[in-house]
Design a protein around this motif. Structure first.
Motif, PDB file in Angstrom:
ATOM      1  N   LEU A  58       0.936  -1.248  -0.048  1.00  0.00           N
ATOM      2  CA  LEU A  58      -0.100  -0.047   0.025  1.00  0.00           C
ATOM      3  C   LEU A  58       0.844   1.105   0.006  1.00  0.00           C
ATOM      4  CD1 LEU A  58      -2.381  -1.059   3.038  1.00  0.00           C
ATOM      5  CD2 LEU A  58      -2.744  -1.196   0.295  1.00  0.00           C
ATOM      6  N   ILE A  59       0.497   2.237  -0.714  1.00  0.00           N
ATOM      7  CA  ILE A  59       1.033   3.478  -0.507  1.00  0.00           C
ATOM      8  C   ILE A  59       0.304   4.742  -0.302  1.00  0.00           C
ATOM      9  CG2 ILE A  59       2.219   5.236  -2.035  1.00  0.00           C
ATOM     10  CD1 ILE A  59       3.225   3.102  -3.938  1.00  0.00           C
ATOM     11  N   ALA A  60       0.402   5.612   0.738  1.00  0.00           N
ATOM     12  CA  ALA A  60      -0.394   6.662   0.961  1.00  0.00           C
ATOM     13  C   ALA A  60       0.207   7.760   0.410  1.00  0.00           C
ATOM     14  CB  ALA A  60      -0.483   6.733   2.598  1.00  0.00           C
ATOM     15  N   GLU A  61      -0.711   8.582  -0.199  1.00  0.00           N
ATOM     16  CA  GLU A  61      -0.381   9.765  -0.874  1.00  0.00           C
ATOM     17  C   GLU A  61      -1.219  11.004  -0.352  1.00  0.00           C
ATOM     18  OE1 GLU A  61       1.064   8.356  -5.405  1.00  0.00           O
ATOM     19  OE2 GLU A  61      -1.072   8.958  -5.049  1.00  0.00           O
ATOM     20  N   LYS A  62      -0.459  12.171  -0.492  1.00  0.00           N
ATOM     21  CA  LYS A  62      -1.297  13.413  -0.276  1.00  0.00           C
ATOM     22  C   LYS A  62      -0.782  14.524  -1.107  1.00  0.00           C
ATOM     23  CE  LYS A  62      -2.103  16.983   3.319  1.00  0.00           C
ATOM     24  NZ  LYS A  62      -2.042  17.309   4.537  1.00  0.00           N
ATOM     25  N   GLU A  63      -1.628  14.954  -1.892  1.00  0.00           N
ATOM     26  CA  GLU A  63      -1.301  16.030  -2.908  1.00  0.00           C
ATOM     27  C   GLU A  63      -0.145  15.421  -3.939  1.00  0.00           C
ATOM     28  OE1 GLU A  63      -0.188  19.477  -0.891  1.00  0.00           O
ATOM     29  OE2 GLU A  63      -2.517  19.739   0.163  1.00  0.00           O
ATOM     30  N   MET A 114       2.657  -6.269   3.315  1.00  0.00           N
ATOM     31  CA  MET A 114       2.586  -7.515   4.230  1.00  0.00           C
ATOM     32  C   MET A 114       2.629  -8.854   3.110  1.00  0.00           C
ATOM     33  SD  MET A 114      -1.266  -8.899   5.902  1.00  0.00           S
ATOM     34  CE  MET A 114      -1.854  -8.960   4.259  1.00  0.00           C
ATOM     35  N   THR A 115       3.209  -9.625   3.702  1.00  0.00           N
ATOM     36  CA  THR A 115       3.462 -11.150   3.182  1.00  0.00           C
ATOM     37  C   THR A 115       2.394 -11.768   3.050  1.00  0.00           C
ATOM     38  OG1 THR A 115       4.304 -12.310   5.255  1.00  0.00           O
ATOM     39  CG2 THR A 115       6.083 -10.941   3.889  1.00  0.00           C
ATOM     40  N   ASP A 116       2.305 -13.022   2.415  1.00  0.00           N
ATOM     41  CA  ASP A 116       1.410 -13.949   2.318  1.00  0.00           C
ATOM     42  C   ASP A 116       0.841 -14.686   3.625  1.00  0.00           C
ATOM     43  OD1 ASP A 116       0.740 -13.426  -0.648  1.00  0.00           O
ATOM     44  OD2 ASP A 116       1.867 -15.220  -1.075  1.00  0.00           O
ATOM     45  N   LEU A 145      -3.341   2.517   7.047  1.00  0.00           N
ATOM     46  CA  LEU A 145      -2.303   1.732   6.553  1.00  0.00           C
ATOM     47  C   LEU A 145      -2.364   0.239   7.216  1.00  0.00           C
ATOM     48  CD1 LEU A 145       0.950   3.653   5.509  1.00  0.00           C
ATOM     49  CD2 LEU A 145      -0.743   2.667   3.947  1.00  0.00           C
ATOM     50  N   LEU A 146      -2.239   0.386   8.511  1.00  0.00           N
ATOM     51  CA  LEU A 146      -2.313  -0.896   9.228  1.00  0.00           C
ATOM     52  C   LEU A 146      -3.572  -1.703   9.245  1.00  0.00           C
ATOM     53  CD1 LEU A 146      -0.511  -3.095  10.707  1.00  0.00           C
ATOM     54  CD2 LEU A 146      -1.079  -1.707  12.793  1.00  0.00           C
ATOM     55  N   GLY A 147      -4.705  -0.656   9.219  1.00  0.00           N
ATOM     56  CA  GLY A 147      -6.135  -1.137   9.309  1.00  0.00           C
ATOM     57  C   GLY A 147      -6.365  -1.926   8.042  1.00  0.00           C
ATOM     58  N   ASN A 148      -5.889  -1.088   6.856  1.00  0.00           N
ATOM     59  CA  ASN A 148      -6.336  -1.805   5.627  1.00  0.00           C
ATOM     60  C   ASN A 148      -5.393  -3.182   5.373  1.00  0.00           C
ATOM     61  OD1 ASN A 148      -5.510  -2.394   2.616  1.00  0.00           O
ATOM     62  ND2 ASN A 148      -6.971  -0.407   2.413  1.00  0.00           N
ATOM     63  N   LEU A 149      -4.026  -3.333   6.102  1.00  0.00           N
ATOM     64  CA  LEU A 149      -3.517  -4.748   6.020  1.00  0.00           C
ATOM     65  C   LEU A 149      -4.391  -5.615   6.629  1.00  0.00           C
ATOM     66  CD1 LEU A 149       0.387  -3.597   6.717  1.00  0.00           C
ATOM     67  CD2 LEU A 149      -0.851  -4.097   4.474  1.00  0.00           C
ATOM     68  N   GLU A 150      -4.765  -5.260   7.853  1.00  0.00           N
ATOM     69  CA  GLU A 150      -5.620  -6.202   8.568  1.00  0.00           C
ATOM     70  C   GLU A 150      -6.799  -6.670   7.791  1.00  0.00           C
ATOM     71  OE1 GLU A 150      -7.943  -5.867  12.912  1.00  0.00           O
ATOM     72  OE2 GLU A 150      -6.070  -4.706  12.768  1.00  0.00           O
ATOM     73  N   GLU A 151      -7.630  -5.666   7.313  1.00  0.00           N
ATOM     74  CA  GLU A 151      -9.080  -5.939   6.759  1.00  0.00           C
ATOM     75  C   GLU A 151      -8.477  -6.999   5.353  1.00  0.00           C
ATOM     76  OE1 GLU A 151     -10.834  -2.367   5.166  1.00  0.00           O
ATOM     77  OE2 GLU A 151     -10.912  -1.594   7.310  1.00  0.00           O
TER      78      GLU A 151
END
Length: 106
Positions: free
Chosen positions: A5-10, A19-21, A43-49
């Motif tokens: 995942l990549i977080a971008e702002k402007e 995260m690995t398999d 970011l961590l929440g998205n990995l968890e989901e």
């Protein structure tokens, strides 16, 4: 070979996570000027989901002493403390894990 995942702002990258398999949080970084704004949590929440959707039983990570409180606030617990030496400096690394809900529990 990882979920990334990549977080971008402007149109600027302000953070990333992977995260690995096996459910191991390999990379996790938020630019210092953007810390404390919920980017790491998102970011961590998205990995968890993603892990739960793919029926992983747990997430794990090896984290620094400064990252430990961040992970603890998000439900991770320390399972082992390791020491690593880099150029004659010893660092404590915390092996942490968090149990996840399976598809049957959701």
């Amino acid at each position: 070979e990882q979920y990334f995942l990549i977080a971008e702002k402007e149109q600027m990258m302000v953070g990333f996570a992977s995260m690995t398999d096996e459910g191991y949080v390999d990379l996790m970084y938020v630019h210092h000027e953007h810390q404390g704004k919920g980017i790491g949590t998102a970011l961590l929440g998205n990995l968890e989901e993603f892990a739960e959707r793919n029926d992983k039983k747990a997430l794990s990570a090896d984290v620094s002493i400064t990252a430990r409180p961040f992970f603890e606030k998000r439900g991770f617990g320390v399972i082992k403390i390791q020491s690593r030496e880099i150029k004659d400096i010893t660092f404590s690394i915390y092996m942490m894990t968090k149990a996840l809900k399976t598809k049957a529990e959701v």
